[in-house]
Design an enzyme around this catalytic site. Sequence first.
Site, short mmCIF file in Angstrom:
data_model
loop_
_atom_site.label_atom_id
_atom_site.label_comp_id
_atom_site.label_asym_id
_atom_site.label_seq_id
_atom_site.Cartn_x
_atom_site.Cartn_y
_atom_site.Cartn_z
N ASP A 85 0.81 -1.23 0.00
CA ASP A 85 0.00 0.00 0.00
C ASP A 85 0.84 1.27 0.00
O ASP A 85 0.43 2.30 0.56
CB ASP A 85 -0.96 0.02 1.22
N HIS A 126 -4.56 -1.82 -5.77
CA HIS A 126 -3.78 -0.69 -6.27
C HIS A 126 -4.74 0.42 -6.71
O HIS A 126 -5.57 0.22 -7.60
CB HIS A 126 -2.89 -1.14 -7.44
P1 GDP Z 1 -0.64 0.33 -3.57
O1 GDP Z 1 -1.22 -0.96 -3.09
O2 GDP Z 1 0.82 0.42 -3.34
O3 GDP Z 1 -1.02 0.64 -4.99
O4 GDP Z 1 -1.30 1.45 -2.66
P2 GDP Z 1 -2.85 1.59 -2.28
O5 GDP Z 1 -3.58 2.08 -3.46
O6 GDP Z 1 -3.36 0.38 -1.61
O7 GDP Z 1 -2.77 2.67 -1.13
C1 GDP Z 1 -2.18 3.91 -1.36
C2 GDP Z 1 -3.20 5.00 -1.05
O8 GDP Z 1 -2.53 6.23 -0.98
C3 GDP Z 1 -4.26 5.14 -2.12
O9 GDP Z 1 -5.46 5.55 -1.51
C4 GDP Z 1 -3.71 6.28 -3.00
O10 GDP Z 1 -4.73 6.99 -3.69
C5 GDP Z 1 -3.05 7.14 -1.97
N1 GDP Z 1 -1.89 7.92 -2.40
C6 GDP Z 1 -0.86 7.55 -3.21
N2 GDP Z 1 0.08 8.52 -3.25
C7 GDP Z 1 -0.36 9.50 -2.43
C8 GDP Z 1 0.19 10.75 -2.00
O11 GDP Z 1 1.28 11.15 -2.39
N3 GDP Z 1 -0.58 11.49 -1.13
C9 GDP Z 1 -1.80 11.08 -0.68
N4 GDP Z 1 -2.45 11.85 0.18
N5 GDP Z 1 -2.33 9.91 -1.06
C10 GDP Z 1 -1.61 9.13 -1.91
P1 IMO Z 2 -0.71 -4.19 -2.26
O1 IMO Z 2 -0.26 -4.73 -3.59
C1 IMO Z 2 -0.96 -4.53 2.09
C2 IMO Z 2 -0.63 -8.54 3.79
C3 IMO Z 2 -1.91 -8.96 4.50
C4 IMO Z 2 -1.32 -9.91 5.54
C5 IMO Z 2 -0.19 -10.60 4.78
C6 IMO Z 2 -0.56 -11.95 4.18
O2 IMO Z 2 -2.03 -3.53 -2.31
O3 IMO Z 2 0.35 -3.36 -1.64
P2 IMO Z 2 -2.10 -12.68 2.13
O4 IMO Z 2 -3.54 -12.43 1.88
O5 IMO Z 2 -1.20 -12.17 1.06
O6 IMO Z 2 -1.79 -14.11 2.49
O7 IMO Z 2 -1.79 -11.84 3.47
O8 IMO Z 2 0.17 -9.71 3.73
N1 IMO Z 2 -0.81 -8.07 2.40
C7 IMO Z 2 -0.88 -6.81 2.03
N2 IMO Z 2 -0.88 -5.68 2.78
N3 IMO Z 2 -1.00 -4.43 0.75
C8 IMO Z 2 -0.98 -5.55 -0.02
O9 IMO Z 2 -0.92 -5.51 -1.37
C9 IMO Z 2 -0.93 -6.81 0.63
N4 IMO Z 2 -0.90 -8.08 0.19
C10 IMO Z 2 -0.82 -8.85 1.29
O10 IMO Z 2 -2.55 -7.86 5.09
O11 IMO Z 2 -0.74 -9.17 6.59
MG MG Z 3 -2.74 -1.66 -1.83
#
Ligand code: GDP
Ligand code: IMO
Ligand code: MG
Length: 447
Positions: free
Chosen positions: A18, A46
């Site tokens: 994340d 994502h």
């Molecule tokens: P990923 O799994 O790595 O793609 O990340 P996620 O989408 O799960 O979580 C990242 C969150 O942060 C999302 O809600 C994005 O819209 C948000 N985000 C990404 N970059 C920024 C930033 O620079 N500032 C803020 N405020 N939000 C961001």
């Molecule tokens: P993105 O791509 C955040 C974490 C789960 C748990 C551990 C194992 O969005 O960054 P799983 O279901 O993979 O067996 O869970 O890994 N986890 C993530 N946490 N972002 C993710 O993906 C994750 N993918 C798995 O929360 O702790």
């Molecule tokens: Mg994510």
Amino acid sequence: MSNKAVQHTCVFGMGWGDEGKGKLVDLLYPAFHAVVRFNGGANAGHTVCVGKEKFALHLLPTGVLHESAVGVIGPGVVVDPIGLLEEIDGLAARGINVSPKLKISQRAHLVMPYHKAEDNLSEQNATGATRIGTTARGIGPCYADKMRRTTAIRFIDLLNDENLEARVRELSQKRAAALKAIYGDDGGLDIESIVRDVLLAKKRLSSNICDTTSFLHETINAGQAILFEGANGILLDIDHGTYPFVTSSSTGPHGIGPGAGVPPACVTRYIAVTKAYSTRVGSGPFVTELKDDIGDRIRKAGNEFGTTTGRPRRCGWFDAVSSRYARQITGATDIALMHLDTLSGFDEVGVCVAYRHEGKTLTTMPTDAATLEQCEPVIEYRPGWHENLRTVRRYEDLPQTTRDYVEHIESLVGAPVSILGVGPDRSQTLIRGPLKDSIDVPEPASL
Ligand code: GDP
Ligand code: IMO
Ligand code: MG
């Protein structure tokens, strides 16, 4: 298309997931011909924000939102076919037709309902120390079947296995019986509906299933650039993460070889994505976690709730020890530091520069989770900033204290911060230094 030298690039998470990978891939994809997922499955979430539109992608590579990029699901990905169809249909309902440019590897494995049932039951029946806090998407059980070999189903089987229906029925029955024997509960599995869903997936996805490995090598030979989109994060890596509180795949550039069938040496740019602070969802050690008002404040300001499960994310200060470790094992060439805007308003911002354990100062990452649980962070406080960063578009226009913070992180982690996030929107991203000159990021087509 770029007139700069072709550099195949990997974007991956430097922490526990994340970090903002989706946003970055969405920004960079116009410079690439194909965007490739090589690990994980629907545990990923994502997020892409463009104007008022927000998308959460779980299995589809982020580039498929746009017409120009081919989306590839590589051999290393574990795919819930019904989840994938729901994602495709969800985008179609919003006017985005991804099917014509989606390629699914014949070698990729299917996540079956019994994998998800096992994931759930195993978590429900686990005690504190063994409950991983998974996303319940069946990831671990599916990878376990993959390694076991005889009980796995691959996408090629949808095309070639004449006994597919009978095999799915038999595997499902056996697994339901095994779950019942272990947990006293078969997870509510409906065998005939599992068979029907596999046949539906076969019907609807057959034209997308292909030899993605050959496609990627043709792309490389044609001089077209590839973007590898890592899922999860290095600290969740099966070999290098905070085991056993990890996911079940290779989450960094080292996963590209097995997960995409492309020699890692082809990839020359490794962009490690992290936040200006740390977050984690699920269980496991988190040395810099702030279980106080500051942690709550970061969670609120950063909207830190899971994209896949909606769970509140645990929040803490930036951890230079684990980030340096992630940089070392991946060879990160660049850092993307997201969410700088979220830290606006703090008088002081903390950075963890070392851990304390049993009276000793540690500057490298301990191997086992139990030791990590006992570590205390050594936090260095630096002046914060109060300005709203969301409208800043040039590095030089950031407050001096923000730039000092960024440059301090560069020196602690040992790689340049080439990309900075100042808000969730694609436009709220700054690119600086040599990366700016080595990559063309044309304005993406609006959605
Ligand atoms: P990923 O799994 O790595 O793609 O990340 P996620 O989408 O799960 O979580 C990242 C969150 O942060 C999302 O809600 C994005 O819209 C948000 N985000 C990404 N970059 C920024 C930033 O620079 N500032 C803020 N405020 N939000 C961001
Ligand atoms: P993105 O791509 C955040 C974490 C789960 C748990 C551990 C194992 O969005 O960054 P799983 O279901 O993979 O067996 O869970 O890994 N986890 C993530 N946490 N972002 C993710 O993906 C994750 N993918 C798995 O929360 O702790
Ligand atoms: Mg994510």
